[in-house]
Design a protein around this motif. Sequence first.
Motif, PDB file in Angstrom:
ATOM      1  N   ALA A   1       0.836  -1.209   0.000  1.00 29.76           N
ATOM      2  CA  ALA A   1       0.000   0.000   0.000  1.00 29.76           C
ATOM      3  C   ALA A   1       0.871   1.260   0.000  1.00 29.76           C
ATOM      4  O   ALA A   1       0.580   2.223  -0.714  1.00 29.76           O
ATOM      5  CB  ALA A   1      -0.942  -0.004   1.200  1.00 29.76           C
ATOM      6  N   GLU A   2       1.940   1.252   0.790  1.00 24.38           N
ATOM      7  CA  GLU A   2       2.853   2.398   0.810  1.00 24.38           C
ATOM      8  C   GLU A   2       3.528   2.584  -0.547  1.00 24.38           C
ATOM      9  O   GLU A   2       3.696   3.712  -1.030  1.00 24.38           O
ATOM     10  CB  GLU A   2       3.912   2.217   1.908  1.00 24.38           C
ATOM     11  CG  GLU A   2       3.367   2.417   3.306  1.00 24.38           C
ATOM     12  CD  GLU A   2       4.411   2.120   4.384  1.00 24.38           C
ATOM     13  OE1 GLU A   2       5.437   1.446   4.097  1.00 24.38           O
ATOM     14  OE2 GLU A   2       4.187   2.556   5.526  1.00 24.38           O
ATOM     15  N   ARG A   3       3.919   1.473  -1.172  1.00 26.04           N
ATOM     16  CA  ARG A   3       4.547   1.548  -2.491  1.00 26.04           C
ATOM     17  C   ARG A   3       3.579   2.141  -3.514  1.00 26.04           C
ATOM     18  O   ARG A   3       3.938   3.040  -4.290  1.00 26.04           O
ATOM     19  CB  ARG A   3       5.002   0.154  -2.938  1.00 26.04           C
ATOM     20  CG  ARG A   3       5.801   0.150  -4.231  1.00 26.04           C
ATOM     21  CD  ARG A   3       6.140  -1.247  -4.687  1.00 26.04           C
ATOM     22  NE  ARG A   3       4.971  -2.030  -5.059  1.00 26.04           N
ATOM     23  CZ  ARG A   3       4.283  -1.883  -6.210  1.00 26.04           C
ATOM     24  NH1 ARG A   3       4.635  -0.964  -7.077  1.00 26.04           N
ATOM     25  NH2 ARG A   3       3.245  -2.641  -6.465  1.00 26.04           N
ATOM     26  N   LEU A   4       2.304   1.675  -3.484  1.00 25.69           N
ATOM     27  CA  LEU A   4       1.305   2.200  -4.415  1.00 25.69           C
ATOM     28  C   LEU A   4       0.999   3.670  -4.139  1.00 25.69           C
ATOM     29  O   LEU A   4       0.834   4.468  -5.078  1.00 25.69           O
ATOM     30  CB  LEU A   4       0.021   1.372  -4.348  1.00 25.69           C
ATOM     31  CG  LEU A   4       0.107  -0.036  -4.938  1.00 25.69           C
ATOM     32  CD1 LEU A   4      -1.180  -0.815  -4.637  1.00 25.69           C
ATOM     33  CD2 LEU A   4       0.377   0.008  -6.432  1.00 25.69           C
TER      34      LEU A   4
ATOM     35  N   THR B   1       1.262   9.213  -5.761  1.00 26.09           N
ATOM     36  CA  THR B   1       1.597  10.587  -5.414  1.00 26.09           C
ATOM     37  C   THR B   1       2.607  11.150  -6.410  1.00 26.09           C
ATOM     38  O   THR B   1       2.473  12.299  -6.873  1.00 26.09           O
ATOM     39  CB  THR B   1       2.155  10.667  -3.983  1.00 26.09           C
ATOM     40  OG1 THR B   1       1.208  10.107  -3.098  1.00 26.09           O
ATOM     41  CG2 THR B   1       2.465  12.107  -3.584  1.00 26.09           C
ATOM     42  N   ARG B   2       3.598  10.379  -6.753  1.00 28.29           N
ATOM     43  CA  ARG B   2       4.605  10.821  -7.715  1.00 28.29           C
ATOM     44  C   ARG B   2       3.948  11.088  -9.081  1.00 28.29           C
ATOM     45  O   ARG B   2       4.183  12.125  -9.713  1.00 28.29           O
ATOM     46  CB  ARG B   2       5.709   9.767  -7.847  1.00 28.29           C
ATOM     47  CG  ARG B   2       6.852  10.230  -8.763  1.00 28.29           C
ATOM     48  CD  ARG B   2       7.981   9.209  -8.888  1.00 28.29           C
ATOM     49  NE  ARG B   2       7.464   7.957  -9.410  1.00 28.29           N
ATOM     50  CZ  ARG B   2       7.609   6.762  -8.816  1.00 28.29           C
ATOM     51  NH1 ARG B   2       8.284   6.679  -7.688  1.00 28.29           N
ATOM     52  NH2 ARG B   2       7.109   5.688  -9.341  1.00 28.29           N
ATOM     53  N   ASP B   3       3.076  10.179  -9.525  1.00 29.69           N
ATOM     54  CA  ASP B   3       2.372  10.366 -10.802  1.00 29.69           C
ATOM     55  C   ASP B   3       1.500  11.629 -10.767  1.00 29.69           C
ATOM     56  O   ASP B   3       1.462  12.404 -11.730  1.00 29.69           O
ATOM     57  CB  ASP B   3       1.512   9.145 -11.149  1.00 29.69           C
ATOM     58  CG  ASP B   3       2.344   7.924 -11.516  1.00 29.69           C
ATOM     59  OD1 ASP B   3       3.564   8.085 -11.749  1.00 29.69           O
ATOM     60  OD2 ASP B   3       1.769   6.818 -11.536  1.00 29.69           O
ATOM     61  N   TYR B   4       0.821  11.844  -9.667  1.00 24.68           N
ATOM     62  CA  TYR B   4      -0.042  13.020  -9.528  1.00 24.68           C
ATOM     63  C   TYR B   4       0.770  14.304  -9.618  1.00 24.68           C
ATOM     64  O   TYR B   4       0.411  15.256 -10.321  1.00 24.68           O
ATOM     65  CB  TYR B   4      -0.827  12.948  -8.219  1.00 24.68           C
ATOM     66  CG  TYR B   4      -1.564  14.217  -7.901  1.00 24.68           C
ATOM     67  CD1 TYR B   4      -2.733  14.540  -8.572  1.00 24.68           C
ATOM     68  CD2 TYR B   4      -1.076  15.108  -6.948  1.00 24.68           C
ATOM     69  CE1 TYR B   4      -3.410  15.720  -8.293  1.00 24.68           C
ATOM     70  CE2 TYR B   4      -1.732  16.271  -6.658  1.00 24.68           C
ATOM     71  CZ  TYR B   4      -2.898  16.585  -7.324  1.00 24.68           C
ATOM     72  OH  TYR B   4      -3.568  17.748  -7.060  1.00 24.68           O
TER      73      TYR B   4
END
Length: 122
Positions: A105-108, A113-116
Amino acid sequence: TAPSSEAKDGPRRVRVTQAGVTTSLEAPAGAARTLSRELVPDEKLDSLLLTVEALRAQLDEKERIYSARVTALLEDRRLRVAEEEARISACSKQMAHLETSLAEAERLLTRSTRDYLQLRHE
C-alpha cells in the motif's frame, strides 16, 4: 515403654502390638507412645487398629486422587501451552501478511503521489 523417635524433634513412630504382631506408624511429635495389651483393652486396641486401617485407606485414596489431579493439571497445562504456541504462530503469520500488505500500500501510494505531482507540473 518409652516412645521411640528418629530425632529429638523429628517424626515419631507409634508401635501397636496385637497378638504378637507389631505395627509401626509414623505419628506427630506428642502422640508417640507404645500401645500394648497391658495399656489398652482388646476392644479398644481392635478399634484403634481398624481406625488406623481406615485412615490408611483414606490416605491412599487421597494420594490417588491428588496424583490424578496433578496428572490432569499437567495435561491441561500442556494443552494450553500448545494452544498458545499455535495462536502465537497464527498471529505471527497474520502480522507478516499485514506488514506485506502495508508495504504494498505504501509503495502504491508513493507511486500514485509521484504520478499526480508529475501530471500537475506538466
